[in-house]
Scaffold this motif. Structure first.
Motif, PDB file in Angstrom:
ATOM      1  N   SER A  86      40.103  37.957  44.305  1.00  0.00           N
ATOM      2  CA  SER A  86      39.911  38.333  42.889  1.00  0.00           C
ATOM      3  C   SER A  86      40.628  39.619  42.500  1.00  0.00           C
ATOM      4  O   SER A  86      40.552  40.033  41.338  1.00  0.00           O
ATOM      5  CB  SER A  86      38.407  38.486  42.594  1.00  0.00           C
ATOM      6  OG  SER A  86      37.709  37.293  42.866  1.00  0.00           O
ATOM      7  N   LYS A  89      43.266  39.455  39.572  1.00  0.00           N
ATOM      8  CA  LYS A  89      42.605  39.248  38.278  1.00  0.00           C
ATOM      9  C   LYS A  89      41.962  40.540  37.775  1.00  0.00           C
ATOM     10  O   LYS A  89      42.054  40.879  36.588  1.00  0.00           O
ATOM     11  CB  LYS A  89      41.554  38.144  38.416  1.00  0.00           C
ATOM     12  CG  LYS A  89      40.858  37.776  37.114  1.00  0.00           C
ATOM     13  CD  LYS A  89      39.853  36.662  37.339  1.00  0.00           C
ATOM     14  CE  LYS A  89      39.115  36.328  36.050  1.00  0.00           C
ATOM     15  NZ  LYS A  89      38.111  35.238  36.278  1.00  0.00           N
ATOM     16  N   GLU A  90      41.322  41.276  38.685  1.00  0.00           N
ATOM     17  CA  GLU A  90      40.674  42.533  38.290  1.00  0.00           C
ATOM     18  C   GLU A  90      41.703  43.585  37.887  1.00  0.00           C
ATOM     19  O   GLU A  90      41.469  44.363  36.959  1.00  0.00           O
ATOM     20  CB  GLU A  90      39.811  43.056  39.441  1.00  0.00           C
ATOM     21  CG  GLU A  90      38.579  42.226  39.730  1.00  0.00           C
ATOM     22  CD  GLU A  90      37.623  42.153  38.558  1.00  0.00           C
ATOM     23  OE1 GLU A  90      37.418  43.187  37.879  1.00  0.00           O
ATOM     24  OE2 GLU A  90      37.075  41.067  38.309  1.00  0.00           O
TER      25      GLU A  90
END
Length: 251
Positions: A86, A89-90
Motif C-alpha cells: 500500500s 498508494k499512500e
C-alpha cells in the motif's frame, strides 16, 4: 557570467556519478517511480523520498521497514504504518502532484548524543579557485530525521562531534576531516565543469556508523545562518564576505 537558476538534485547526482571517486560516495538514488520504489524497498530497510528541486528539508518523506512487513511512513511530525503493497498508494496522498521526486538509499548515520547528524560543507568560488569557507555539523532536533536549520537542526563544531564519535582516536578524526575536505572540493570542481555558472555550493556529507563518508546532496544556493549560531563567528564572516563579492561581481 550570471549566477545559475535552480538546478535539480538529479542532474547534479548524475554529474557526480560519472566521476570514478565520487561515485563510491553516493547513496543509490533514482527518480521516483512505482517500479523503482518496489525494487528499493526490497534492497534497503530505510529510504528517503525528496523533491528534486526542494530545499530547507521540506517535503522529505522517510520509509522504514519493519519485521512484520509493515512500512512506517514519516513526514513532518506525522507517521503512518501501512502494508508494503500500500506504500505507493499512500505516497500519492502525501506527495504533491506534478512534482518530480527522487528516492534515495537511507544511511545508518553516526549519532551525536543519540541524534542523527550530518555535515554542511560551504564551498565558494569568488574568483578562479574553490574554497572551503566553512564546515559545521547539523544535529537533528528531537523527533526529527532531517537536520536542516529550518527544521530545528542545531550546529556543532565538526571536531567536537568527530571526537565524540571516534573516542580516543585523534588520527581517525584528522583523516576523516581530510577526506571530507578532499571529497567536497572534488565534488565542487566536478559540478562546476557541468554547470559553469555555479559559484557557491553546500555539500551535505554524512558519516555512517562504519566511518564511511557519503555525499547526500549538493545545494547550489545553500543557507548559511547555521554558521551564525556558532560561538566562533570566523566561518560566518568569511562566508558573508565571499557571498557579497560573488553577488556584486556575477549577479
Amino acid at each position: 557570467m550570471p549566477l545559475p537558476r535552480i538546478i535539480g538534485k538529479l542532474p547534479k547526482r548524475d554529474a557526480m556519478r560519472k566521476h570514478p571517486v565520487l561515485r563510491r560516495h553516493l547513496p543509490e538514488t533514482h527518480r521516483l517511480k512505482k517500479s523503482v520504489l518496489a525494487r528499493m524497498m526490497k534492497r534497503y530497510p530505510t529510504l528517503f523520498i525528496k523533491p528534486d528541486k526542494g530545499s530547507l528539508g521540506k517535503g522529505i518523506v522517510r520509509l522504514k521497514r519493519y519485521k512484520n512487513r509493515k512500512i512506517k511512513i514519516s513526514w513532518d511530525l506525522r507517521h503512518r504504518k501501512v502494508k508494503k503493497s500500500s506504500v505507493w498508494k499512500e505516497l500519492q496522498k502525501i506527495l504533491k502532484p506534478k512534482r518530480t521526486y527522487l528516492i534515495q538509499q537511507g544511511l545508518k548515520l553516526a549519532k551525536y548524543k543519540n541524534r542523527p547528524v550530518d555535515i554542511r560543507v560551504y564551498m565558494q568560488k569568488p574568483k578562479s579557485k574553490w574554497h572551503i569557507s566553512g564546515k559545521v555539523v547539523r544535529v537533528a532536533a528531537a523527533g526529527k530525521f532531517v537536520t536542516n536549520y529550518s527544521q530545528g537542526g542545531r550546529p556543532k563544531s565538526l571536531k567536537t562531534v568527530l571526537r565524540s564519535i571516534y573516542k580516543n582516536r585523534p588520527r581517525k578524526v584528522k583523516r576523516t576531516i581530510r577526506s571530507i575536505d578532499k571529497i567536497s572540493t572534488t565534488a565542487a570542481k566536478v559540478l562546476n565543469r557541468k554547470f559553469p555558472r555555479i559559484r557557491q555550493l553546500g555539500i551535505d556529507i554524512a558519516v555512517d556508523t562504519e566511518g564511511r563518508i557519503w555525499i547526500i546532496e549538493a545545494n547550489k544556493n545553500p543557507g548559511f545562518m547555521l554558521f551564525k549560531k556558532l560561538k566562533d563567528k570566523t566561518m560566518y564572516r568569511r562566508i558573508v564576505k565571499r557571498r557579497r563579492y560573488i553577488y556584486s561581481r556575477y549577479r
